[in-house]
Design a protein around this motif. Structure first.
Motif, PDB file in Angstrom:
ATOM      1  N   THR A 150      -8.161   2.309   4.624  1.00 37.50           N
ATOM      2  CA  THR A 150      -8.123   2.539   6.065  1.00 37.50           C
ATOM      3  C   THR A 150      -7.503   1.343   6.796  1.00 37.50           C
ATOM      4  O   THR A 150      -7.311   0.263   6.225  1.00 37.50           O
ATOM      5  CB  THR A 150      -9.541   2.757   6.610  1.00 37.50           C
ATOM      6  N   LEU A 209       0.830  -1.202   0.000  1.00 36.22           N
ATOM      7  CA  LEU A 209       0.000   0.000   0.000  1.00 36.22           C
ATOM      8  C   LEU A 209       0.869   1.259   0.000  1.00 36.22           C
ATOM      9  O   LEU A 209       0.606   2.216  -0.744  1.00 36.22           O
ATOM     10  CB  LEU A 209      -0.934  -0.004   1.208  1.00 36.22           C
ATOM     11  N   GLU A 210       1.910   1.263   0.834  1.00 34.43           N
ATOM     12  CA  GLU A 210       2.771   2.445   0.913  1.00 34.43           C
ATOM     13  C   GLU A 210       3.635   2.598  -0.336  1.00 34.43           C
ATOM     14  O   GLU A 210       3.987   3.717  -0.717  1.00 34.43           O
ATOM     15  CB  GLU A 210       3.659   2.356   2.154  1.00 34.43           C
ATOM     16  N   ARG A 258      -7.958   3.910  -4.324  1.00 40.77           N
ATOM     17  CA  ARG A 258      -6.512   4.092  -4.267  1.00 40.77           C
ATOM     18  C   ARG A 258      -5.939   3.528  -2.970  1.00 40.77           C
ATOM     19  O   ARG A 258      -6.554   3.620  -1.903  1.00 40.77           O
ATOM     20  CB  ARG A 258      -6.156   5.572  -4.382  1.00 40.77           C
ATOM     21  N   CYS A 259      -4.735   2.997  -3.088  1.00 42.13           N
ATOM     22  CA  CYS A 259      -4.070   2.402  -1.920  1.00 42.13           C
ATOM     23  C   CYS A 259      -3.879   3.419  -0.797  1.00 42.13           C
ATOM     24  O   CYS A 259      -3.941   3.068   0.389  1.00 42.13           O
ATOM     25  CB  CYS A 259      -2.726   1.813  -2.328  1.00 42.13           C
ATOM     26  N   SER A 260      -3.626   4.666  -1.155  1.00 42.71           N
ATOM     27  CA  SER A 260      -3.387   5.699  -0.139  1.00 42.71           C
ATOM     28  C   SER A 260      -4.626   5.971   0.698  1.00 42.71           C
ATOM     29  O   SER A 260      -4.535   6.550   1.786  1.00 42.71           O
ATOM     30  CB  SER A 260      -2.912   6.994  -0.806  1.00 42.71           C
ATOM     31  N   ARG A 261      -5.792   5.523   0.209  1.00 45.57           N
ATOM     32  CA  ARG A 261      -7.033   5.808   0.925  1.00 45.57           C
ATOM     33  C   ARG A 261      -7.587   4.586   1.678  1.00 45.57           C
ATOM     34  O   ARG A 261      -8.657   4.646   2.261  1.00 45.57           O
ATOM     35  CB  ARG A 261      -8.075   6.320  -0.066  1.00 45.57           C
ATOM     36  N   SER A 317       2.695   1.813  -3.403  1.00 44.77           N
ATOM     37  CA  SER A 317       1.894   2.140  -4.590  1.00 44.77           C
ATOM     38  C   SER A 317       0.705   3.005  -4.197  1.00 44.77           C
ATOM     39  O   SER A 317      -0.454   2.636  -4.416  1.00 44.77           O
ATOM     40  CB  SER A 317       1.401   0.841  -5.269  1.00 44.77           C
ATOM     41  N   PRO A 318       0.939   4.170  -3.611  1.00 40.14           N
ATOM     42  CA  PRO A 318      -0.162   4.979  -3.073  1.00 40.14           C
ATOM     43  C   PRO A 318      -1.153   5.435  -4.133  1.00 40.14           C
ATOM     44  O   PRO A 318      -2.341   5.613  -3.831  1.00 40.14           O
ATOM     45  CB  PRO A 318       0.561   6.172  -2.421  1.00 40.14           C
ATOM     46  N   ARG A 319      -0.706   5.652  -5.365  1.00 37.63           N
ATOM     47  CA  ARG A 319      -1.605   6.175  -6.393  1.00 37.63           C
ATOM     48  C   ARG A 319      -2.313   5.076  -7.194  1.00 37.63           C
ATOM     49  O   ARG A 319      -3.210   5.361  -7.984  1.00 37.63           O
ATOM     50  CB  ARG A 319      -0.811   7.080  -7.348  1.00 37.63           C
ATOM     51  N   ARG A 320      -1.886   3.845  -6.970  1.00 37.70           N
ATOM     52  CA  ARG A 320      -2.516   2.739  -7.687  1.00 37.70           C
ATOM     53  C   ARG A 320      -3.771   2.268  -6.954  1.00 37.70           C
ATOM     54  O   ARG A 320      -3.937   2.502  -5.752  1.00 37.70           O
ATOM     55  CB  ARG A 320      -1.544   1.569  -7.838  1.00 37.70           C
ATOM     56  N   ARG A 360      -7.577  -2.615   5.704  1.00 34.22           N
ATOM     57  CA  ARG A 360      -6.357  -3.410   5.572  1.00 34.22           C
ATOM     58  C   ARG A 360      -6.467  -4.710   6.367  1.00 34.22           C
ATOM     59  O   ARG A 360      -6.040  -5.775   5.912  1.00 34.22           O
ATOM     60  CB  ARG A 360      -5.149  -2.597   6.044  1.00 34.22           C
TER      61      ARG A 360
END
Length: 413
Positions: A329, A289-290, A324-327, A292-295, A333
């Motif tokens: 929670t 996740l960290e 998106r991975c950055s979103r 590929s934050p935009r994927r 996860r």
């Protein structure tokens, strides 16, 4: 006419037993109800014929479960090394594939059938096709075999030794319709109720039909009975139009059938984390996740599983695959982590016995001498192959057992 030995059934064990008995000097008649020999053998392993496995004898025995010890003498007398040597001597070279499975090098089961047919001709076995046996005759005083009745009018053929090698009830279109059970039962043998073994499973969930043909490799599959783990296997599975199949499912299926017959709730748990190559799921997810934050999370999950399965997996997680991975929670996860380690399917039923690779059940082993494969009830009556109440996991074990028990029966007559 009369013979020294009559073999009933022209499948793998029957052909091998007939050839071996003739090689030892007996006059042998082989009776087959079909118009050709080796009909079931020719479709074994999707036509590729998984002959045996590289496991040594002790491991072979373990792969037959509680009944495995019955085979110890047979597997010692005629091991997987002996089987490979036999076929190579008769023109069938072999090769090893995944999980120790041994196949004909040409990948063609017909080459195995032809080798056995040559073996029969080489040693002068008389073969009668389209010949159904109606009964085995026994002397009323001595209790010993005297011959068999063949055909509708039961033409009598004499012999003081009979080897019953008619197989089980799987794939009845190949002639395995349970005739041997009736013949043995008529002589007082106990028949353990036949059930499907090495059989695909139907699921309560409907999504497998949309994934038909999609495989999951490197998974650990666990059978859950009434909420408790009872058995696990590692390997691969495949989705079908009705549920699940594949080597790991087939190996666990006999146990599943047993629990379903008891009225238990049966689930299959798929652990997908072996695909992480030893990494802990939580750590892998955090790094993925960290990194590929935009994927989208769906794109990241394709690293672990087939594209088609990602949609089902994400739907079960209740997370949109395009998120998106950055979103993602912390709670989401954790849901992904839990699903990777325990993706559940509810089993509705097994497929019918006529779709099973082998049959569980048959002649009660307590009534057979494991040193000779001779009946403990009828002198001169021997058994080999799938007709007996013994079955092993997928991987060449059952076919090896067929040849090994045939070798022992033939040597005993």
């Amino acid at each position: 006419m009369s013979y020294d030995v009559i073999v009933i059934g022209g499948g793998a064990s029957g052909m091998f037993a007939a050839g071996r008995a003739a090689e030892n000097g007996s006059r042998v008649l082989l009776l087959e109800r079909n118009a050709r020999l080796g009909k079931k053998l020719s479709i074994t392993g999707n036509g590729r014929c998984n002959l045996t496995n590289t496991d040594e004898t002790d491991e072979f025995v373990r792969n037959f479960g509680p009944h495995g010890k019955f085979l110890y003498r047979a597997l010692t007398e005629f091991s997987r090394h002996d089987l490979v040597a036999f076929f190579e001597a008769h023109g069938v070279k072999t090769r090893e594939e995944g999980e120790g499975r041994i196949f004909p090098a040409r990948g063609n089961s017909e080459s195995v059938v032809r080798a056995l047919e040559r073996y029969l001709r080489q040693h002068g076995v008389t073969v009668r096709l389209s010949s159904r046996v109606g009964r085995i005759t026994v002397d009323s005083v001595s209790g010993a075999v005297t011959g068999v009745g063949v055909g509708g009018r039961e033409d009598m053929v004499g012999a003081n030794r009979v080897i019953l090698a008619t197989g089980g009830m799987s794939y009845p279109r190949t002639g395995s319709t349970g005739d041997g059970y009736s013949l043995a039962a008529a002589l007082g043998h106990t028949i353990v109720s036949p059930k499907p073994a090495l059989v695909p499973l139907e699921t309560e969930e409907q999504f497998p039909k949309d994934l038909r043909g999609v495989s999951l490799r490197d998974v650990t599959v666990t059978v859950i009975r009434d909420g408790k783990e009872v058995a696990s296997e590692y390997g691969s599975l495949i989705f079908t139009h009705f549920g699940i199949s594949g080597p790991v499912i087939l190996s666990l299926s006999a146990l599943v059938v047993e629990h379903l017959d008891e009225g238990r709730k049966v689930e299959i748990s798929m652990d997908l984390t072996p695909a992480l190559d030893g990494a802990a799921p939580a750590k892998w997810l955090i790094e993925a996740l960290e990194g590929s934050p935009r994927r989208s999370i769906g794109t990241v999950m394709k690293r672990l599983m087939p594209r088609a399965f990602v949609q089902v997996f994400m739907r079960s997680s209740k997370i949109a695959p395009d998120k998106r991975c950055s979103r993602i929670t912390g709670d989401e996860r954790k849901r992904l982590e839990a699903l990777l380690a325990d993706f559940r399917l509810s089993i509705a039923r097994a497929r019918p016995i006529d779709e099973a690779i082998v049959t569980r059940g048959g002649i009660d082993l307590k009534e057979i001498n494991p040193r000779t494969m001779e009946s403990r009830k009828v002198k001169g009556l021997h058994f080999c192959g799938e007709i007996m109440d013994i079955d092993g996991r997928s991987g060449g074990y059952n076919l090896q057992a067929a040849f090994s028990t045939a070798y022992l029966a033939a040597g005993s007559v």
